[in-house]
Design an enzyme around this catalytic site. Sequence first.
Site, PDB file in Angstrom:
ATOM      1  N   ARG A   1      19.610 -19.886 -10.876  1.00 51.97           N
ATOM      2  CA  ARG A   1      20.376 -19.380 -12.016  1.00 51.97           C
ATOM      3  C   ARG A   1      19.412 -19.000 -13.140  1.00 51.97           C
ATOM      4  O   ARG A   1      18.355 -19.600 -13.304  1.00 51.97           O
ATOM      5  CB  ARG A   1      21.370 -20.441 -12.507  1.00 51.97           C
ATOM      6  CG  ARG A   1      22.397 -20.810 -11.446  1.00 51.97           C
ATOM      7  CD  ARG A   1      23.442 -21.794 -11.959  1.00 51.97           C
ATOM      8  NE  ARG A   1      22.903 -23.115 -12.223  1.00 51.97           N
ATOM      9  CZ  ARG A   1      22.696 -24.046 -11.286  1.00 51.97           C
ATOM     10  NH1 ARG A   1      22.953 -23.775 -10.024  1.00 51.97           N
ATOM     11  NH2 ARG A   1      22.220 -25.236 -11.616  1.00 51.97           N
TER      12      ARG A   1
ATOM     13  N   GLY B   1      16.280 -36.734  -2.778  1.00 54.60           N
ATOM     14  CA  GLY B   1      16.058 -37.960  -3.517  1.00 54.60           C
ATOM     15  C   GLY B   1      14.911 -38.778  -2.959  1.00 54.60           C
ATOM     16  O   GLY B   1      14.121 -38.306  -2.124  1.00 54.60           O
TER      17      GLY B   1
ATOM     18  N   GLU C   1       0.818  -1.202   0.000  1.00 53.92           N
ATOM     19  CA  GLU C   1       0.000   0.000   0.000  1.00 53.92           C
ATOM     20  C   GLU C   1       0.860   1.265   0.000  1.00 53.92           C
ATOM     21  O   GLU C   1       0.538   2.250  -0.668  1.00 53.92           O
ATOM     22  CB  GLU C   1      -0.924   0.010   1.233  1.00 53.92           C
ATOM     23  CG  GLU C   1      -1.931  -1.121   1.255  1.00 53.92           C
ATOM     24  CD  GLU C   1      -1.452  -2.333   2.045  1.00 53.92           C
ATOM     25  OE1 GLU C   1      -2.273  -2.919   2.762  1.00 53.92           O
ATOM     26  OE2 GLU C   1      -0.248  -2.679   1.937  1.00 53.92           O
TER      27      GLU C   1
ATOM     28  N   ALA D   1      16.777 -42.082 -11.841  1.00 50.10           N
ATOM     29  CA  ALA D   1      18.158 -42.249 -12.302  1.00 50.10           C
ATOM     30  C   ALA D   1      18.274 -43.610 -12.960  1.00 50.10           C
ATOM     31  O   ALA D   1      17.414 -44.487 -12.787  1.00 50.10           O
ATOM     32  CB  ALA D   1      19.145 -42.132 -11.139  1.00 50.10           C
TER      33      ALA D   1
END
Length: 369
Positions: free
Chosen positions: A210, A302, A56, A165
């Site tokens: 990044r 993981g 505000e 994986a």
Amino acid sequence: MATPDEVDAMRRAVALASYGLGHTSPNPAVGCVILDAGGRVVGEGWHQRAGGPHAEVHALRAAGEQARGGTALVTLEPCDHTGRTGPCTEALIAAGITRVHYALADPTAPAPGGATILAAAGLEVEAGLLAKEAEAVNEPWLTAIRRGRPFVLWKFASTLDGRSAAADGTSRWITSPDSRADVHRLRAEADAIVIGSGTLHADDPQLTVRGRDGASQPLRVVADTNATIPPGARILDDAAPTLIAVAEDADTTLLPSLPGVELVRLPRNTSATGTPATGLDVDALLAELYGRGMRSVLLEGGPTLAGAFLAAGAVDKVIGYLAPALLGAGPAAVADAGVATIAHALRLEVADTTWLGPDLRVTAVPTAL
């Protein structure tokens, strides 16, 4: 009843609020638009950082004298308390605002009553305009306030057969550059990123944002129960602060002592029988982060850590990046989550599906939290 100009202005305020994500904790992300007496936009603002002016105030400064006799559209009820900044109610009254629309009531204990104060001062006050949209932007903060722990978003990437994986442990890269860029958006909006020691040893991630201009670097958190983090780990660099969480009885003599790296000891997890189990107590870890002002956590760990968070009922949203690939072997995206039979499956409701290059991003929320 809101006018079309006021609806458009609130929609813009919601968009402005999103600019603050990742910068404002432990405060909420708030946006504000000021309309003059003729319904024209004369000021905009958003809460840019904790301790700085509220939305505000930014909007009123931009509007100047044109705010007098005008309307304020705010995504959260204006505050009426003095903390590191003054009450927004006083600023609105002093600026000569005559009408206030806010989307959501402020649920925090120190800050209710702003709407009442404004109404008592003679302003016309209405609540609920675009409440659903405003709630979606502030979902992490609102969830944290309501549950007394950080909002947890679990992010994972997997093949279509659920592998995170390959059999030899390689996982770079399962998903496309489009998906990886989207993960940096999630990081930029989070207060903390949490991984386990397994992910750290397997991938040695830096866990920084990044490719996002102006992004704040979130706190990097490693759940390293037995204090096994190696001195050369990338997460120990000076690109962002790091918190290493270890068990209360862990031997930490080999852990590096570096600027920007902090150590905290937490209780170990316990099994249903009360005996020690693998890993740290998830609730204790989240309580520690909440006490440090963290309101949103991105869980990038993981399968083992993901399973522990799911078993603890500590996952508020799931985002899965599914790549059109098959591995047939290798670790699954999630390990033991305390589910022994199909009747106890953790059911999710799909909130969104989006294509990111060749990958499918699925956003879902647990149905029983």
